[in-house]
Write a protein that holds these residues in place. Sequence first.
Motif, short mmCIF file in Angstrom:
data_model
loop_
_atom_site.label_atom_id
_atom_site.label_comp_id
_atom_site.label_asym_id
_atom_site.label_seq_id
_atom_site.Cartn_x
_atom_site.Cartn_y
_atom_site.Cartn_z
N ALA A 17 0.82 -1.22 0.00
CA ALA A 17 0.00 0.00 0.00
C ALA A 17 0.85 1.27 0.00
O ALA A 17 0.51 2.25 -0.67
N LEU A 18 1.97 1.25 0.74
CA LEU A 18 2.81 2.46 0.79
C LEU A 18 3.53 2.70 -0.54
O LEU A 18 3.80 3.85 -0.90
N LYS A 19 3.83 1.63 -1.27
CA LYS A 19 4.39 1.81 -2.61
C LYS A 19 3.39 2.49 -3.53
O LYS A 19 3.73 3.36 -4.33
N LYS A 20 2.13 2.06 -3.41
CA LYS A 20 1.08 2.68 -4.20
C LYS A 20 0.90 4.15 -3.80
O LYS A 20 0.64 5.01 -4.64
N LEU A 21 1.05 4.43 -2.51
CA LEU A 21 0.97 5.81 -2.04
C LEU A 21 2.09 6.65 -2.65
O LEU A 21 1.85 7.78 -3.09
N SER A 22 3.28 6.11 -2.69
CA SER A 22 4.41 6.86 -3.26
C SER A 22 4.14 7.22 -4.72
O SER A 22 4.40 8.35 -5.16
N ALA A 23 3.58 6.26 -5.45
CA ALA A 23 3.25 6.52 -6.86
C ALA A 23 2.15 7.58 -6.97
O ALA A 23 2.19 8.45 -7.86
N PHE A 24 1.18 7.52 -6.07
CA PHE A 24 0.10 8.51 -6.04
C PHE A 24 0.65 9.91 -5.82
O PHE A 24 0.28 10.86 -6.53
N LEU A 25 1.55 10.05 -4.85
CA LEU A 25 2.13 11.37 -4.54
C LEU A 25 2.96 11.90 -5.70
O LEU A 25 2.94 13.10 -6.01
N SER A 27 2.55 11.29 -8.89
CA SER A 27 1.73 11.69 -10.03
C SER A 27 0.84 12.90 -9.71
O SER A 27 0.49 13.67 -10.61
N ALA A 28 0.50 13.09 -8.43
CA ALA A 28 -0.45 14.15 -8.06
C ALA A 28 0.16 15.54 -8.08
O ALA A 28 -0.52 16.53 -8.33
N LYS A 29 1.46 15.64 -7.76
CA LYS A 29 2.18 16.92 -7.81
C LYS A 29 1.51 18.02 -6.94
O LYS A 29 1.17 19.10 -7.43
N TYR A 30 1.35 17.73 -5.68
CA TYR A 30 0.82 18.73 -4.75
C TYR A 30 1.88 19.77 -4.45
O TYR A 30 3.09 19.48 -4.48
N SER A 31 1.45 20.99 -4.11
CA SER A 31 2.39 22.08 -3.83
C SER A 31 3.10 21.87 -2.49
O SER A 31 4.25 22.31 -2.32
N SER A 32 2.44 21.23 -1.54
CA SER A 32 3.07 20.92 -0.25
C SER A 32 2.29 19.80 0.43
O SER A 32 1.14 19.51 0.07
#
Length: 352
Positions: A17-25, A27-32
């Motif tokens: 699940a944390l690997k999937k989270l890393s990929a999510f972050l 691709s999402a490109k949040y400012s912070s």
Amino acid sequence: MPVIRSLGYNITIGKDALKKLSAFLKSAKYSSHVIICDENTLQFCLPTLIMACPALNEAEIIELESGEESKSLDFSAHIWQTLIENKADKNSLIINLGGGVVSDLGGFCASTYKRGIDFINIPTSLLAMADASIGGKTGIDFAGLKNSIGTFTQPKAVFVYPEYLKTLPQRHYKNGLAEIFKIALISDKVFWNGLRTLKPDHNAEQLLTKSITLKNKIVLKDPFDKGARKILNFGHTIGHAIEALLLGTLNELLHGEAIVIGMLVETHIAWQKKLITQKELEDINSTFKKVFEPAKIELATTPILELLKNDKKTSKNKFRFALVNKAGAGKIDVEVNETHIKKAFDYYNTSN
């Protein structure tokens, strides 16, 4: 690895699940990124999260004190102030790393800051994995009433990493089991019967996947708690009142512990309303007592009834309950009077 689709977001469950989270972050490109945690998840869970997700190396950390007392307007103000000081904008992401208190509070603050910014939940307790982080309910306690201020706001994603359960004391693990037993009792007879003989070496991921699937199915039918979703309140009308009444006392209970008592009391009300048989009453009681060993607390009904009058489910001064209606099924909006409640408490106090 199970992935369950909910209301516009995915619930990812498993060791990756944390690997999937890393990929999510990535691709999402949040400012912070802002991580909300408590002193326990800061110590035992945050290092694993940062190691798995390099994008969080520069994240702002907001630490709260574990426990229901943190679900307050004061601590909400602290979070909002910290977000302002760190110039969090509409494209910032709040990451709730913790149990139900963290996801309730963090989701509430995210849903109200700048009229709403994105948040995700990474539940670290069994209670949060099975229940609190799923379904979009956020909120805080106010004026002594549980979850009296809040919103319905869905997270952008939920990542369930069962390895975090290894950090839990046994009491907190049982706290989460209460919600799993609840969803089984009101919605799936086969699952309930399996739980009645649950072995100590059970597969937690399988339990979670089944429990989350059942809850999500109900939430999809009724996102805003207007109809079918009310059945999830079984045990909570009485349980929330007990939890609020004992908060800050020597007899303070965890959420799941209070809900177990609530389910026992409300099961007796269901029997009084002829929704279940005497044998079903005895079977349900024996199961909960064997697994959870509920607290032996003499509970007075007068202060409970006063709290119930302010319960979200009370309408026109009439108590409305969600009750079990045979194993694997439930019934909503059952009208209950003070006599039913007093008889059920008498039963609990004398039989427990």
